[in-house]
Design a protein around this motif. Structure first.
Motif, PDB file in Angstrom:
ATOM      1  N   ARG A  84      65.251  11.448  66.674  1.00 52.32           N
ATOM      2  CA  ARG A  84      65.436  12.765  67.275  1.00 52.32           C
ATOM      3  C   ARG A  84      64.743  12.799  68.633  1.00 52.32           C
ATOM      4  O   ARG A  84      63.593  12.373  68.758  1.00 52.32           O
ATOM      5  N   ALA A 114      62.507  14.566  71.197  1.00 49.91           N
ATOM      6  CA  ALA A 114      61.544  15.668  71.144  1.00 49.91           C
ATOM      7  C   ALA A 114      60.638  15.608  72.365  1.00 49.91           C
ATOM      8  O   ALA A 114      60.252  14.526  72.824  1.00 49.91           O
ATOM      9  N   ASN A 132      57.689  20.166  71.415  1.00 47.27           N
ATOM     10  CA  ASN A 132      58.743  20.258  70.391  1.00 47.27           C
ATOM     11  C   ASN A 132      59.732  21.393  70.637  1.00 47.27           C
ATOM     12  O   ASN A 132      60.467  21.778  69.722  1.00 47.27           O
ATOM     13  N   GLY A 152      65.929  17.674  73.800  1.00 47.14           N
ATOM     14  CA  GLY A 152      64.702  17.965  73.081  1.00 47.14           C
ATOM     15  C   GLY A 152      64.855  18.937  71.929  1.00 47.14           C
ATOM     16  O   GLY A 152      63.930  19.699  71.633  1.00 47.14           O
ATOM     17  N   TYR A 159      64.785  18.283  68.851  1.00 43.94           N
ATOM     18  CA  TYR A 159      63.898  17.882  67.764  1.00 43.94           C
ATOM     19  C   TYR A 159      64.669  17.867  66.440  1.00 43.94           C
ATOM     20  O   TYR A 159      65.740  17.285  66.363  1.00 43.94           O
TER      21      TYR A 159
END
Length: 220
Positions: free
Chosen positions: A141, A143, A147, A162, A164
């Protein structure tokens, strides 16, 4: 991506061509080629670093087969240890995810993660005890240090990154907001109508966000 490809016969696709740089109305490919257009959309995930200070967070998922499972919408288990979701991809398949490990390791799914995910899913839907394991998968993912998602717009350029572990949940709203801020709301409405006409938004799956990028790195 396969569904998007099948529903966009008039689009020109650049498979296996990493993008080094995304500029307003322009893409620079790693092989030295360039693409120019009215708008460039940067949704490359970890491929956008640098300059974005992204890190990869390992996520593992399990795809199960259970004909007639009955789920019509995603289900999330709120548990202090296991943050597990069940996503029906069809009347037969369910995706169970996902682990969250601060690592950029891309090796196969670990035994512990697989067991924990499947045990948590079975506690939510006991019928899964008779499901068959179709596939184990993992990815990273994208990130940022806080976050939180990153969005940016300027004439000829949109950036979204981003997300996440909340991509499938937040992407539709973030894309809609980004298009509205860039005064491209008509494009958002047109995309939704086109997707519905092409059958890309099944009743049993979350509403997907429109995605346009020459290089896209997915994460579970």
């Amino acid at each position: 991506m396969a569904a998007l490809h099948d529903g966009a016969a008039d689009a020109r696709w650049h498979w296996s061509r990493p993008v080094d740089q995304v500029l307003p109305g322009e893409l620079h490919f790693a092989d030295g080629g360039r693409w120019q257009g009215d708008w460039a959309i940067d949704a490359r995930g970890l491929g956008a670093r640098p300059p974005l200070p992204l890190r990869g967070v390992r996520g593992e998922i399990v795809t199960l087969s259970l004909p007639g499972h009955g789920l019509r919408r995603p289900v999330r288990l709120l548990h202090p240890r296991h943050r597990v979701y069940l996503v029906p991809r069809s009347d037969e398949e369910i995706v169970v995810g996902a682990s969250e490990i601060e690592s950029e390791d891309r090796s196969p799914v670990s035994l512990r993660s697989a067991v924990e995910l499947m045990a948590a899913a079975q506690s939510v839907l006991p019928a899964l005890s008779e499901a068959r394991i179709v596939r184990l998968d993992r990815h990273l993912r994208p990130a940022l240090p806080d976050n939180l998602p990153f969005t940016h717009h300027e004439p000829g350029l949109l950036r979204l990154n981003g997300l996440y572990r909340h991509g499938w949940l937040l992407a539709p709203a973030l894309v809609e907001r980004l298009l509205n801020r860039a005064r491209l709301a008509d494009l958002a409405a047109l995309t939704a109508l086109t997707d519905a006409a092409a059958g890309l938004v099944p009743d049993c799956a979350p509403n997907p966000a429109p995605v346009s990028a020459a290089s896209l790195e997915n994460s579970p």
